[in-house]
Design an enzyme around this catalytic site. Structure first.
Site, PDB file in Angstrom:
ATOM      1  N   THR A   1      -6.666  -0.661   7.351  1.00  0.00           N
ATOM      2  CA  THR A   1      -8.031  -1.098   7.619  1.00  0.00           C
ATOM      3  C   THR A   1      -8.237  -1.331   9.109  1.00  0.00           C
ATOM      4  OG1 THR A   1      -8.150  -2.164   5.460  1.00  0.00           O
ATOM      5  CG2 THR A   1      -9.772  -2.836   7.103  1.00  0.00           C
TER       6      THR A   1
ATOM      7  N   ASP B   1      10.252   3.150   6.669  1.00  0.00           N
ATOM      8  CA  ASP B   1       9.928   1.772   7.005  1.00  0.00           C
ATOM      9  C   ASP B   1      10.914   1.296   8.064  1.00  0.00           C
ATOM     10  OD1 ASP B   1       8.135  -0.565   5.377  1.00  0.00           O
ATOM     11  OD2 ASP B   1       9.694  -1.313   6.718  1.00  0.00           O
TER      12      ASP B   1
ATOM     13  N   CYS C   1      -6.580  -8.806   3.156  1.00  0.00           N
ATOM     14  CA  CYS C   1      -7.789  -7.968   3.263  1.00  0.00           C
ATOM     15  C   CYS C   1      -9.056  -8.776   3.472  1.00  0.00           C
ATOM     16  CB  CYS C   1      -7.921  -7.103   2.004  1.00  0.00           C
ATOM     17  SG  CYS C   1      -6.629  -5.852   1.834  1.00  0.00           S
TER      18      CYS C   1
ATOM     19  N   ARG D   1      14.431  -3.451   3.572  1.00  0.00           N
ATOM     20  CA  ARG D   1      13.434  -2.994   2.609  1.00  0.00           C
ATOM     21  C   ARG D   1      13.820  -1.625   2.063  1.00  0.00           C
ATOM     22  NH1 ARG D   1       9.696  -3.615  -1.347  1.00  0.00           N
ATOM     23  NH2 ARG D   1       7.819  -2.369  -1.061  1.00  0.00           N
TER      24      ARG D   1
ATOM     25  N   ARG E   1       1.027 -13.561   1.931  1.00  0.00           N
ATOM     26  CA  ARG E   1       0.400 -13.285   3.222  1.00  0.00           C
ATOM     27  C   ARG E   1      -0.959 -13.972   3.336  1.00  0.00           C
ATOM     28  NH1 ARG E   1       0.215  -6.918   3.332  1.00  0.00           N
ATOM     29  NH2 ARG E   1      -0.498  -7.374   1.217  1.00  0.00           N
TER      30      ARG E   1
ATOM     31  N   VAL F   1       0.826  -1.209   0.000  1.00  0.00           N
ATOM     32  CA  VAL F   1       0.000   0.000   0.000  1.00  0.00           C
ATOM     33  C   VAL F   1       0.859   1.256   0.000  1.00  0.00           C
ATOM     34  CG1 VAL F   1      -1.708   1.323   1.300  1.00  0.00           C
ATOM     35  CG2 VAL F   1      -1.904  -1.162   1.161  1.00  0.00           C
TER      36      VAL F   1
ATOM     37  N   THR G   1      -2.633  -4.272   9.318  1.00  0.00           N
ATOM     38  CA  THR G   1      -3.459  -4.510  10.501  1.00  0.00           C
ATOM     39  C   THR G   1      -3.922  -5.958  10.457  1.00  0.00           C
ATOM     40  OG1 THR G   1      -5.243  -3.445   9.227  1.00  0.00           O
ATOM     41  CG2 THR G   1      -4.247  -2.172  11.003  1.00  0.00           C
TER      42      THR G   1
END
Length: 432
Positions: free
Chosen positions: A130, A32, A270, A37, A341, A14, A95
């Site tokens: 979220t 980050d 999600c 990364r 994920r 995102v 989240t």
């Protein structure tokens, strides 16, 4: 604040696309906590493949220190002190849920704690992660206020604009998806909306409150989850009847208002997670959500169902299940995407192993090291020439469309099972 300087906190699926898009117009600092990364991105490569190397390199800032930059560009860092000159903070951390399917807000709280250390009067903190309705103001604001010592809605402000990134989807990219925005005061809501409107060509929708925006996000994925659960249940019913689910759906889809959903595994960060956030909050208000949790239970058990169907087909064809070799094609949570994920393919693999089968995994998109780290499974970088009693197409990567499944089989009676419903019916033994 005449000059807009933005920080993106969290540079994953995102955060990075958002950082790159904003960096075309504004000075952006990408933060980050994972140094590796940051280093990889500084070299101009995004391992998630959401941003091309050329697009990333085109916005990278050459400056060593962000200071009070006024020119567009992306500065990358893992040192929170480099965020001190920012006046808009956008939080894009994950989240997740815990092993008991309860919301895990730790990344969100940690990000808020980091920002609070550099927060100054007039700053705006926008959350994209979220959450359930109320989380921004009930969980995040107190952290910002306590650590910074600043007063909410007097010295600092917050907004909420839920992310709508679809990993691996190059058609519905960030700027082409309408954005919901909101703010803690009407004036801040307009600033937040104006900020996003400057990069979102599809336009924005300004919600009346942060709680409305939070609720809108969490029901988007809950709705999809419930609809997929419905067609998964249909698939289980029709399989018992000997009726092909794909043919039924194709016939039903000829009606103009039929909603076209496909049966399958519901993983990822999600759809397979967000409904639990809404369910948890509903229960705090004394309501037990029947449909939402029923959909979650059904979808979470689809891996076991697929495994049992494969085993039944093997037994029917005279195969000895214990010790049999199976090939699992795909381990990512969706096609043409490296994201592993919360992949529910793991459930199929685990269940087949419970039957005593040996399972090999091949996925050209997945990083074998990450698969081993996350799930303790070995993923073959390429097919090794073995032959199998069962071949299961779990993820519809483009690379799998041209495979000769019969050549992968140990014999003519080997079971070929299509989880995604994309193979020709005559060439398979079963599918959802």
């Amino acid at each position: 604040m005449s000059e807009i300087r933005i920080a993106i906190v969290g540079l994953g699926y995102v955060g990075l696309p958002l950082a790159v898009e904003f960096a075309k117009k504004y000075p952006v600092t990408g933060f980050d906590i994972k140094q590796e990364r940051v280093e990889a991105l500084r070299k101009g490569h995004d391992e998630t493949l959401e941003i091309s190397d050329d697009d990333l390199k085109s916005v990278l800032c050459k400056s060593e220190v962000p200071s009070l930059r006024t020119v567009p560009g992306l500065f990358l860092t893992s040192d929170f002190r480099n965020l001190e000159s920012v006046n808009y903070y956008i939080v894009t951390v994950p989240t997740p849920i815990d092993k008991n399917n309860r919301p895990l807000l730790t990344p969100l709280i940690k990000a808020s704690e980091t920002i609070a250390q550099v927060l100054t009067p007039g700053d705006i903190v926008i959350y994209e992660s979220t959450v359930y309705p109320g989380a921004t103001e009930e969980e995040c604001v107190p952290v910002l206020q306590h650590i910074s010592g600043l007063s909410f809605n007097k010295e600092f402000f917050v907004g909420y604009s839920p992310e709508r990134i679809n990993p691996g989807d190059k058609e519905h990219s960030l700027s082409k998806i309408k954005k919901v925005t909101s703010g803690s005061t009407p004036e801040v809501a307009k600033k937040v909306d104006d900020l996003y409107r400057s990069i979102i060509t599809a336009g924005t929708h300004k919600a009346s409150s942060i709680r409305v925006a939070e609720a809108a996000k969490v029901i988007e994925n809950s709705q999809r989850d419930i609809n997929i659960a419905f067609v998964n249940e249909l698939a289980m019913i029709f399989n018992r009847m000997g009726v092909d689910t794909q043919e039924v759906l194709a016939a039903a889809a000829t009606k103009w208002n039929f909603l076209q959903f496909q049966p399958g595994l519901v993983g990822g960060h999600c759809i397979g997670v967000d409904p639990y956030y809404l369910a948890q909050k509903a229960q705090e208000y004394g309501y037990h959500p029947e449909i939402i949790l029923a959909g979650r239970r059904l979808n979470d058990n689809m891996g076991k169902y697929v495994a049992s169907e494969v085993v039944k087909l093997m037994i029917a064809k005279g195969h000895k299940v214990k010790g049999a070799m199976a090939l699992m094609l795909g381990i990512t949570f969706k096609e043409n995407c490296p994201d592993i994920r919360n992949t529910r393919v793991f459930d199929i693999v685990n269940e087949l192993k419970q039957y005593g089968m040996d399972v090999e995994i091949h996925d050209p998109w997945a990083d074998p090291e990450k698969v081993m780290h996350e799930y303790g499974l070995k993923s073959l970088p390429k097919l090794n020439g073995n032959h199998y009693e069962a071949v299961i197409l779990a993820v519809a990567h483009d690379q799998f469309q041209s495979l000769d499944f019969k050549k992968l089989a140990s014999c003519s009676s080997a079971v070929i099972y299509d989880v995604k419903g994309v193979l020709e019916f005559e060439k398979i033994d079963g599918r959802l």
